[in-house]
Design a protein around this motif. Structure first.
Motif, mmCIF file in Angstrom:
data_model
loop_
_atom_site.group_PDB
_atom_site.id
_atom_site.type_symbol
_atom_site.label_atom_id
_atom_site.label_comp_id
_atom_site.label_asym_id
_atom_site.label_seq_id
_atom_site.Cartn_x
_atom_site.Cartn_y
_atom_site.Cartn_z
ATOM 1 N N TYR A 164 1.116 -1.040 -0.045
ATOM 2 C CA TYR A 164 0.018 -0.045 -0.043
ATOM 3 C C TYR A 164 0.966 1.266 -0.014
ATOM 4 O O TYR A 164 1.632 1.278 1.074
ATOM 5 C CB TYR A 164 -0.882 0.114 1.243
ATOM 6 N N PHE B 52 4.373 1.109 1.851
ATOM 7 C CA PHE B 52 4.187 -0.111 2.934
ATOM 8 C C PHE B 52 4.023 -1.285 2.400
ATOM 9 O O PHE B 52 3.025 -1.477 1.507
ATOM 10 C CB PHE B 52 3.227 0.297 4.047
ATOM 11 N N ALA C 272 3.051 -4.857 2.705
ATOM 12 C CA ALA C 272 2.074 -5.553 3.585
ATOM 13 C C ALA C 272 2.068 -7.098 3.720
ATOM 14 O O ALA C 272 2.130 -7.703 4.473
ATOM 15 C CB ALA C 272 0.831 -5.103 3.387
ATOM 16 N N THR D 188 -1.567 -12.618 13.618
ATOM 17 C CA THR D 188 -1.783 -11.289 14.168
ATOM 18 C C THR D 188 -2.409 -10.160 13.481
ATOM 19 O O THR D 188 -2.378 -10.130 12.350
ATOM 20 C CB THR D 188 -0.387 -10.814 14.936
ATOM 21 N N ASN D 189 -3.129 -9.299 14.028
ATOM 22 C CA ASN D 189 -3.843 -8.258 13.514
ATOM 23 C C ASN D 189 -3.038 -7.547 12.457
ATOM 24 O O ASN D 189 -1.491 -7.232 12.855
ATOM 25 C CB ASN D 189 -4.192 -7.082 14.475
ATOM 26 N N GLY D 190 -3.156 -7.294 11.205
ATOM 27 C CA GLY D 190 -2.287 -6.652 10.452
ATOM 28 C C GLY D 190 -1.080 -7.480 9.817
ATOM 29 O O GLY D 190 -0.222 -6.938 9.183
ATOM 30 N N ALA D 191 -1.271 -8.871 10.158
ATOM 31 C CA ALA D 191 -0.283 -9.707 9.375
ATOM 32 C C ALA D 191 -0.222 -9.806 7.984
ATOM 33 O O ALA D 191 0.919 -10.021 7.278
ATOM 34 C CB ALA D 191 -0.589 -10.860 10.081
ATOM 35 N N GLY D 192 -1.382 -9.410 7.482
ATOM 36 C CA GLY D 192 -1.257 -9.443 5.692
ATOM 37 C C GLY D 192 -2.239 -10.428 5.179
ATOM 38 O O GLY D 192 -2.099 -10.863 3.942
ATOM 39 N N LYS D 193 -2.971 -11.430 6.190
ATOM 40 C CA LYS D 193 -4.091 -12.406 5.661
ATOM 41 C C LYS D 193 -5.105 -11.690 4.691
ATOM 42 O O LYS D 193 -5.274 -12.397 3.686
ATOM 43 C CB LYS D 193 -4.869 -12.833 6.802
ATOM 44 N N THR D 194 -5.850 -10.650 4.844
ATOM 45 C CA THR D 194 -6.716 -10.214 4.240
ATOM 46 C C THR D 194 -6.184 -9.713 2.903
ATOM 47 O O THR D 194 -6.666 -10.111 1.684
ATOM 48 C CB THR D 194 -7.539 -9.078 4.694
ATOM 49 N N THR D 195 -4.944 -8.852 2.960
ATOM 50 C CA THR D 195 -4.218 -8.590 1.742
ATOM 51 C C THR D 195 -4.173 -9.705 0.586
ATOM 52 O O THR D 195 -4.106 -9.692 -0.461
ATOM 53 C CB THR D 195 -3.158 -7.800 1.967
ATOM 54 N N GLN E 73 -15.260 -9.769 4.622
ATOM 55 C CA GLN E 73 -15.506 -9.496 5.912
ATOM 56 C C GLN E 73 -16.597 -8.650 6.116
ATOM 57 O O GLN E 73 -17.515 -8.712 7.043
ATOM 58 C CB GLN E 73 -14.134 -8.775 6.665
ATOM 59 N N GLU F 33 -12.589 -14.609 7.949
ATOM 60 C CA GLU F 33 -13.217 -14.378 9.274
ATOM 61 C C GLU F 33 -14.604 -14.926 9.109
ATOM 62 O O GLU F 33 -15.560 -13.773 9.494
ATOM 63 C CB GLU F 33 -12.946 -13.041 9.665
ATOM 64 N N HIS G 110 -9.378 -15.386 13.328
ATOM 65 C CA HIS G 110 -8.629 -15.205 14.582
ATOM 66 C C HIS G 110 -8.701 -16.415 15.718
ATOM 67 O O HIS G 110 -8.317 -16.275 16.665
ATOM 68 C CB HIS G 110 -9.101 -13.999 15.058
HETATM 69 N N1 LIG Z 1 -5.889 0.374 2.300
HETATM 70 C C1 LIG Z 1 -4.942 0.278 2.966
HETATM 71 N N2 LIG Z 1 -4.156 1.221 2.885
HETATM 72 C C2 LIG Z 1 -2.841 0.944 3.785
HETATM 73 N N3 LIG Z 1 -2.530 0.113 4.536
HETATM 74 C C3 LIG Z 1 -3.395 -0.853 4.476
HETATM 75 C C4 LIG Z 1 -4.583 -0.843 3.738
HETATM 76 N N4 LIG Z 1 -5.023 -2.262 3.681
HETATM 77 C C5 LIG Z 1 -4.465 -2.740 4.909
HETATM 78 N N5 LIG Z 1 -3.454 -2.128 4.974
HETATM 79 C C6 LIG Z 1 -2.204 -2.355 6.065
HETATM 80 O O1 LIG Z 1 -1.494 -3.556 5.520
HETATM 81 C C7 LIG Z 1 -1.228 -4.489 6.645
HETATM 82 C C8 LIG Z 1 -1.998 -5.990 6.306
HETATM 83 O O2 LIG Z 1 -3.386 -5.770 6.398
HETATM 84 P P1 LIG Z 1 -4.229 -6.882 6.362
HETATM 85 O O3 LIG Z 1 -5.692 -6.262 6.529
HETATM 86 O O4 LIG Z 1 -3.851 -7.895 5.336
HETATM 87 O O5 LIG Z 1 -4.063 -7.809 7.617
HETATM 88 P P2 LIG Z 1 -4.848 -8.780 8.269
HETATM 89 O O6 LIG Z 1 -3.857 -9.787 8.640
HETATM 90 O O7 LIG Z 1 -5.872 -9.367 7.320
HETATM 91 O O8 LIG Z 1 -5.245 -8.270 9.828
HETATM 92 P P3 LIG Z 1 -6.476 -8.422 10.644
HETATM 93 O O9 LIG Z 1 -6.249 -9.707 11.153
HETATM 94 O O10 LIG Z 1 -6.235 -7.213 11.430
HETATM 95 O O11 LIG Z 1 -7.809 -8.388 9.654
HETATM 96 C C9 LIG Z 1 -1.814 -3.911 7.874
HETATM 97 O O12 LIG Z 1 -0.588 -3.102 8.392
HETATM 98 C C10 LIG Z 1 -2.782 -2.665 7.379
HETATM 99 O O13 LIG Z 1 -2.587 -1.667 8.463
#
Ligand SMILES: Nc1ncnc2c1ncn2[C@@H]1O[C@H](COP(=O)(O)OP(=O)(O)OP(=O)(O)O)[C@@H](O)[C@H]1O
Length: 312
Positions: A15, A18, A20, A39-46, A85, A157, A189
Protein backbone atom coordinates in the motif's frame (compact mmCIF):
# COMPACT_ATOMS: atom_id res chain seq x y z
CA UNK A 1 -7.93 -31.19 -11.50
CA UNK A 2 -4.27 -32.18 -11.25
CA UNK A 3 -2.05 -29.92 -9.22
CA UNK A 4 -3.09 -27.33 -6.64
CA UNK A 5 -6.30 -25.32 -6.95
CA UNK A 6 -4.54 -22.31 -5.42
CA UNK A 7 -0.84 -21.73 -5.95
CA UNK A 8 0.94 -18.71 -4.47
CA UNK A 9 4.67 -18.06 -4.59
CA UNK A 10 6.91 -15.19 -3.45
CA UNK A 11 3.90 -12.87 -3.25
CA UNK A 12 4.60 -9.20 -2.50
CA UNK A 13 1.86 -6.56 -2.06
CA UNK A 14 2.17 -2.93 -1.00
CA UNK A 15 0.00 0.00 0.00
CA UNK A 16 2.05 2.95 -1.23
CA UNK A 17 5.48 2.62 0.40
CA UNK A 18 4.30 0.05 2.92
CA UNK A 19 4.89 -3.57 1.98
CA UNK A 20 2.06 -5.50 3.67
CA UNK A 21 2.87 -8.92 2.15
CA UNK A 22 6.56 -9.84 1.89
CA UNK A 23 7.19 -13.07 0.03
CA UNK A 24 4.26 -15.31 0.94
CA UNK A 25 3.98 -18.77 -0.65
CA UNK A 26 1.67 -21.76 -0.19
CA UNK A 27 -0.62 -24.00 -2.18
CA UNK A 28 -4.03 -25.54 -1.60
CA UNK A 29 -4.94 -28.95 -3.00
CA UNK A 30 -8.40 -29.85 -4.37
CA UNK A 31 -10.86 -30.49 -1.52
CA UNK A 32 -8.48 -29.13 1.09
CA UNK A 33 -9.15 -26.43 3.69
CA UNK A 34 -6.12 -24.20 4.21
CA UNK A 35 -6.27 -21.71 7.09
CA UNK A 36 -4.34 -18.45 7.25
CA UNK A 37 -3.84 -17.37 10.85
CA UNK A 38 -1.91 -14.40 12.15
CA UNK A 39 -1.68 -11.35 14.30
CA UNK A 40 -3.70 -8.22 13.45
CA UNK A 41 -2.26 -6.60 10.36
CA UNK A 42 -0.19 -9.69 9.45
CA UNK A 43 -1.34 -9.50 5.82
CA UNK A 44 -3.99 -12.25 5.71
CA UNK A 45 -6.76 -10.19 4.08
CA UNK A 46 -4.35 -8.59 1.61
CA UNK A 47 -3.14 -12.08 0.60
CA UNK A 48 -6.71 -13.36 0.33
CA UNK A 49 -7.89 -10.36 -1.74
CA UNK A 50 -4.97 -10.82 -4.12
CA UNK A 51 -5.84 -14.48 -4.66
CA UNK A 52 -9.49 -13.47 -5.17
CA UNK A 53 -8.29 -11.17 -7.98
CA UNK A 54 -9.33 -7.97 -6.21
CA UNK A 55 -5.76 -6.71 -6.03
CA UNK A 56 -2.80 -6.92 -8.40
CA UNK A 57 0.39 -8.04 -6.63
CA UNK A 58 3.65 -6.06 -6.90
CA UNK A 59 5.33 -9.32 -7.80
CA UNK A 60 5.06 -13.04 -7.27
CA UNK A 61 2.91 -15.87 -8.54
CA UNK A 62 -0.84 -16.23 -7.97
CA UNK A 63 -2.72 -18.99 -9.74
CA UNK A 64 -6.28 -20.25 -9.20
CA UNK A 65 -7.13 -23.36 -11.27
CA UNK A 66 -3.79 -22.65 -12.97
CA UNK A 67 -5.06 -19.22 -14.13
CA UNK A 68 -4.26 -15.63 -13.22
CA UNK A 69 -7.22 -14.39 -11.12
CA UNK A 70 -6.92 -10.84 -12.52
CA UNK A 71 -6.13 -11.50 -16.18
CA UNK A 72 -8.38 -14.58 -16.43
CA UNK A 73 -11.10 -13.15 -14.21
CA UNK A 74 -13.96 -14.07 -16.56
CA UNK A 75 -13.00 -17.75 -16.38
CA UNK A 76 -12.00 -17.91 -12.70
CA UNK A 77 -14.79 -15.86 -11.07
CA UNK A 78 -17.77 -18.15 -11.91
CA UNK A 79 -16.00 -21.05 -10.16
CA UNK A 80 -15.30 -19.12 -6.96
CA UNK A 81 -17.40 -18.09 -3.92
CA UNK A 82 -16.28 -15.18 -1.76
CA UNK A 83 -17.40 -14.32 1.75
CA UNK A 84 -15.95 -10.92 2.55
CA UNK A 85 -15.47 -9.50 6.06
CA UNK A 86 -18.11 -6.88 5.25
CA UNK A 87 -20.56 -7.47 2.44
CA UNK A 88 -22.00 -4.39 0.76
CA UNK A 89 -25.64 -5.36 0.31
CA UNK A 90 -28.42 -2.89 1.00
CA UNK A 91 -29.94 -3.30 4.43
CA UNK A 92 -33.35 -2.28 3.06
CA UNK A 93 -33.81 -5.44 0.99
CA UNK A 94 -35.27 -8.51 2.67
CA UNK A 95 -33.23 -11.66 3.03
CA UNK A 96 -35.08 -13.37 0.16
CA UNK A 97 -34.77 -10.29 -2.11
CA UNK A 98 -31.03 -10.14 -1.41
CA UNK A 99 -30.57 -13.80 -2.27
CA UNK A 100 -32.68 -13.44 -5.43
CA UNK A 101 -30.68 -10.37 -6.52
CA UNK A 102 -27.42 -12.24 -6.02
CA UNK A 103 -28.87 -15.30 -7.75
CA UNK A 104 -29.64 -13.22 -10.84
CA UNK A 105 -25.98 -12.20 -11.10
CA UNK A 106 -24.35 -15.63 -11.01
CA UNK A 107 -24.38 -18.69 -13.15
CA UNK A 108 -25.49 -22.07 -11.82
CA UNK A 109 -27.22 -20.78 -8.64
CA UNK A 110 -28.77 -22.97 -5.95
CA UNK A 111 -32.51 -22.50 -5.21
CA UNK A 112 -33.28 -19.66 -2.80
CA UNK A 113 -35.32 -21.83 -0.42
CA UNK A 114 -32.81 -24.63 -0.12
CA UNK A 115 -29.94 -22.16 0.29
CA UNK A 116 -31.76 -20.39 3.14
CA UNK A 117 -32.82 -23.66 4.75
CA UNK A 118 -29.25 -24.98 4.75
CA UNK A 119 -28.19 -22.07 6.93
CA UNK A 120 -31.32 -21.94 9.05
CA UNK A 121 -32.43 -18.57 7.68
CA UNK A 122 -35.63 -19.68 6.01
CA UNK A 123 -37.84 -18.32 8.81
CA UNK A 124 -36.14 -14.92 8.33
CA UNK A 125 -36.68 -14.71 4.56
CA UNK A 126 -39.04 -11.67 4.73
CA UNK A 127 -37.00 -9.72 7.29
CA UNK A 128 -34.97 -6.72 6.13
CA UNK A 129 -31.23 -7.38 6.17
CA UNK A 130 -30.63 -4.42 8.50
CA UNK A 131 -32.89 -6.06 11.09
CA UNK A 132 -30.86 -9.28 11.22
CA UNK A 133 -28.59 -10.01 14.16
CA UNK A 134 -24.83 -9.99 13.52
CA UNK A 135 -24.78 -13.79 13.47
CA UNK A 136 -27.72 -14.03 11.04
CA UNK A 137 -26.01 -11.51 8.80
CA UNK A 138 -22.82 -13.59 8.72
CA UNK A 139 -24.92 -16.64 7.87
CA UNK A 140 -26.55 -14.69 5.02
CA UNK A 141 -23.07 -13.75 3.77
CA UNK A 142 -22.24 -17.47 3.74
CA UNK A 143 -25.48 -18.28 1.85
CA UNK A 144 -24.51 -15.74 -0.81
CA UNK A 145 -20.92 -17.01 -1.06
CA UNK A 146 -22.08 -20.59 -1.62
CA UNK A 147 -25.08 -19.83 -3.84
CA UNK A 148 -23.27 -20.53 -7.10
CA UNK A 149 -22.03 -23.96 -5.89
CA UNK A 150 -18.43 -22.74 -6.09
CA UNK A 151 -15.47 -25.09 -6.49
CA UNK A 152 -13.37 -22.79 -4.30
CA UNK A 153 -14.65 -20.81 -1.34
CA UNK A 154 -12.81 -17.87 0.22
CA UNK A 155 -13.88 -17.30 3.82
CA UNK A 156 -12.44 -14.17 5.45
CA UNK A 157 -13.11 -14.42 9.20
CA UNK A 158 -16.49 -16.15 8.65
CA UNK A 159 -17.36 -16.56 12.33
CA UNK A 160 -16.15 -13.28 13.82
CA UNK A 161 -18.85 -11.94 16.14
CA UNK A 162 -20.85 -15.18 16.19
CA UNK A 163 -21.94 -16.83 19.43
CA UNK A 164 -20.52 -20.33 20.11
CA UNK A 165 -23.63 -22.12 18.80
CA UNK A 166 -23.69 -20.17 15.52
CA UNK A 167 -19.95 -20.72 15.16
CA UNK A 168 -20.42 -24.47 15.52
CA UNK A 169 -23.29 -24.39 13.01
CA UNK A 170 -21.04 -22.59 10.53
CA UNK A 171 -18.27 -25.18 11.04
CA UNK A 172 -20.79 -27.90 10.28
CA UNK A 173 -21.73 -26.20 7.02
CA UNK A 174 -18.09 -25.79 6.05
CA UNK A 175 -17.46 -29.47 6.85
CA UNK A 176 -20.37 -30.46 4.59
CA UNK A 177 -18.94 -28.31 1.80
CA UNK A 178 -15.58 -30.07 2.23
CA UNK A 179 -17.26 -33.47 2.07
CA UNK A 180 -18.87 -32.31 -1.20
CA UNK A 181 -15.36 -31.57 -2.53
CA UNK A 182 -15.19 -27.78 -2.17
CA UNK A 183 -11.72 -26.29 -1.69
CA UNK A 184 -11.59 -23.63 1.04
CA UNK A 185 -9.17 -20.84 1.92
CA UNK A 186 -10.02 -19.51 5.38
CA UNK A 187 -8.68 -16.64 7.47
CA UNK A 188 -9.55 -16.66 11.14
CA UNK A 189 -8.55 -15.34 14.54
CA UNK A 190 -10.03 -18.40 16.24
CA UNK A 191 -7.32 -21.00 16.73
CA UNK A 192 -9.95 -23.60 17.60
CA UNK A 193 -11.60 -22.98 14.21
CA UNK A 194 -8.35 -23.79 12.41
CA UNK A 195 -7.70 -26.79 14.67
CA UNK A 196 -11.13 -28.23 13.91
CA UNK A 197 -11.38 -27.48 10.20
CA UNK A 198 -7.97 -27.06 8.58
CA UNK A 199 -6.09 -29.79 6.75
CA UNK A 200 -3.10 -27.45 6.67
CA UNK A 201 -2.49 -23.98 8.01
CA UNK A 202 -0.02 -21.11 8.02
CA UNK A 203 0.66 -18.53 10.71
CA UNK A 204 1.52 -15.12 9.29
CA UNK A 205 3.34 -12.31 11.05
CA UNK A 206 4.35 -8.93 9.63
CA UNK A 207 3.71 -9.89 6.00
CA UNK A 208 5.44 -13.28 6.09
CA UNK A 209 4.54 -16.89 6.81
CA UNK A 210 6.35 -17.81 10.02
CA UNK A 211 5.31 -21.44 10.09
CA UNK A 212 3.14 -23.69 7.94
CA UNK A 213 2.14 -27.30 7.50
CA UNK A 214 -0.34 -29.77 8.97
CA UNK A 215 -1.47 -29.15 12.55
CA UNK A 216 0.90 -31.89 13.73
CA UNK A 217 3.82 -30.32 11.89
CA UNK A 218 3.05 -26.85 13.20
CA UNK A 219 2.69 -28.07 16.80
CA UNK A 220 5.98 -29.96 16.48
CA UNK A 221 7.83 -26.64 16.11
CA UNK A 222 7.35 -26.04 19.84
CA UNK A 223 8.58 -28.16 22.72
CA UNK A 224 6.22 -30.00 25.05
CA UNK A 225 5.82 -28.85 28.64
CA UNK A 226 5.84 -30.60 32.03
CA UNK A 227 4.83 -28.60 35.10
CA UNK A 228 4.71 -29.49 38.78
CA UNK A 229 5.33 -28.02 42.20
CA UNK A 230 7.89 -29.22 44.75
CA UNK A 231 7.91 -28.58 48.49
CA UNK A 232 10.49 -25.92 49.53
CA UNK A 233 12.69 -28.41 51.43
CA UNK A 234 13.39 -30.43 48.24
CA UNK A 235 16.44 -28.79 46.66
CA UNK A 236 17.29 -31.42 44.03
CA UNK A 237 15.64 -31.79 40.62
CA UNK A 238 15.33 -34.84 38.38
CA UNK A 239 17.89 -35.27 35.61
CA UNK A 240 15.85 -34.61 32.46
CA UNK A 241 16.70 -34.06 28.79
CA UNK A 242 14.64 -30.84 28.65
CA UNK A 243 15.34 -27.38 30.05
CA UNK A 244 14.22 -27.11 33.69
CA UNK A 245 13.29 -23.85 35.42
CA UNK A 246 12.24 -23.55 39.03
CA UNK A 247 10.80 -20.36 40.49
CA UNK A 248 10.93 -19.05 44.07
CA UNK A 249 7.57 -20.70 44.87
CA UNK A 250 8.80 -24.18 43.97
CA UNK A 251 6.99 -24.26 40.63
CA UNK A 252 8.97 -26.30 38.11
CA UNK A 253 8.59 -25.97 34.34
CA UNK A 254 10.30 -28.30 31.90
CA UNK A 255 10.44 -27.66 28.14
CA UNK A 256 11.28 -30.86 26.35
CA UNK A 257 11.46 -32.60 22.99
CA UNK A 258 11.03 -35.95 24.79
CA UNK A 259 7.79 -35.63 26.73
CA UNK A 260 7.18 -39.29 27.48
CA UNK A 261 10.79 -40.02 28.45
CA UNK A 262 11.14 -36.98 30.73
CA UNK A 263 7.75 -37.57 32.33
CA UNK A 264 8.73 -41.18 33.06
CA UNK A 265 12.06 -40.03 34.57
CA UNK A 266 10.38 -37.32 36.68
CA UNK A 267 7.83 -39.79 38.07
CA UNK A 268 10.54 -42.36 38.86
CA UNK A 269 12.63 -39.67 40.56
CA UNK A 270 9.62 -38.56 42.64
CA UNK A 271 9.06 -42.17 43.76
CA UNK A 272 12.70 -42.56 44.79
CA UNK A 273 12.70 -39.23 46.64
CA UNK A 274 9.31 -39.99 48.14
CA UNK A 275 7.97 -36.56 47.09
CA UNK A 276 4.64 -35.65 45.60
CA UNK A 277 4.68 -33.71 42.31
CA UNK A 278 1.81 -31.36 43.13
CA UNK A 279 -0.32 -29.95 40.30
CA UNK A 280 1.44 -32.18 37.78
CA UNK A 281 0.64 -31.41 34.14
CA UNK A 282 2.25 -32.76 30.99
CA UNK A 283 1.20 -31.62 27.55
CA UNK A 284 2.32 -31.25 24.00
CA UNK A 285 2.50 -27.71 22.59
CA UNK A 286 -0.84 -26.18 21.63
CA UNK A 287 -1.58 -23.98 18.64
CA UNK A 288 -1.84 -21.17 21.17
CA UNK A 289 1.81 -21.83 22.19
CA UNK A 290 2.94 -21.70 18.54
CA UNK A 291 0.94 -18.54 17.89
CA UNK A 292 2.46 -16.93 20.97
CA UNK A 293 5.97 -17.92 19.86
CA UNK A 294 5.34 -16.36 16.43
CA UNK A 295 3.98 -13.19 18.01
CA UNK A 296 6.98 -12.94 20.33
CA UNK A 297 9.32 -13.41 17.36
CA UNK A 298 10.62 -16.80 18.57
CA UNK A 299 9.69 -18.28 15.21
CA UNK A 300 10.98 -16.09 12.43
CA UNK A 301 10.05 -16.53 8.78
CA UNK A 302 13.71 -16.08 7.91
CA UNK A 303 14.68 -18.99 10.11
CA UNK A 304 14.06 -21.64 7.47
CA UNK A 305 14.80 -24.47 9.89
CA UNK A 306 11.54 -23.66 11.63
CA UNK A 307 9.42 -23.67 8.52
CA UNK A 308 7.67 -26.95 7.99
CA UNK A 309 6.69 -27.89 4.50
CA UNK A 310 4.71 -31.09 4.28
CA UNK A 311 4.58 -33.49 1.43
CA UNK A 312 1.08 -34.72 0.80
N1 LIG B 1 -6.02 0.17 2.16
C1 LIG B 1 -4.91 0.15 2.92
N2 LIG B 1 -4.05 1.20 2.91
C2 LIG B 1 -2.92 1.18 3.65
N3 LIG B 1 -2.55 0.15 4.46
C3 LIG B 1 -3.37 -0.90 4.50
C4 LIG B 1 -4.58 -0.97 3.75
N4 LIG B 1 -5.19 -2.17 3.99
C5 LIG B 1 -4.38 -2.80 4.87
N5 LIG B 1 -3.30 -2.06 5.18
C6 LIG B 1 -2.20 -2.44 6.08
O1 LIG B 1 -1.59 -3.62 5.58
C7 LIG B 1 -1.27 -4.50 6.65
C8 LIG B 1 -1.93 -5.84 6.41
O2 LIG B 1 -3.34 -5.66 6.52
P1 LIG B 1 -4.34 -6.89 6.35
O3 LIG B 1 -5.72 -6.34 6.47
O4 LIG B 1 -3.99 -7.65 5.13
O5 LIG B 1 -3.95 -7.76 7.63
P2 LIG B 1 -4.79 -8.92 8.35
O6 LIG B 1 -3.80 -9.97 8.70
O7 LIG B 1 -5.94 -9.33 7.53
O8 LIG B 1 -5.26 -8.16 9.66
P3 LIG B 1 -6.56 -8.38 10.60
O9 LIG B 1 -6.34 -9.69 11.27
O10 LIG B 1 -6.44 -7.24 11.54
O11 LIG B 1 -7.78 -8.36 9.71
C9 LIG B 1 -1.69 -3.81 7.93
O12 LIG B 1 -0.56 -3.16 8.48
C10 LIG B 1 -2.71 -2.80 7.46
O13 LIG B 1 -2.71 -1.67 8.31
Amino acid sequence: MDGPVIDVGELHCSYGDFEAVRGVGFDVAPGELFALLGTNGAGKTTTMETIEGHRTPDRGRVRVFGMDPVRDRARVRPRVGIMLQHSGFSGDLTVAETVRLWQSMISNPARVDSALEALNLHHRRDVRVKQLSGGERRRLDLVLATLGNPEVLFLDEPTTGLDPESRKATWEIVRNLLVAGTTVLLTTHYLEEAERLAHRLAIMHAGRIAVSGSLTDVLATQRARIEFELPGEIGALPDLTGDIRRDANGKVEVRTDHLQHDLHTALGWADEQDVRLARLRAQHASLDDVFHAVHEGHIDADDRTREVVTAR
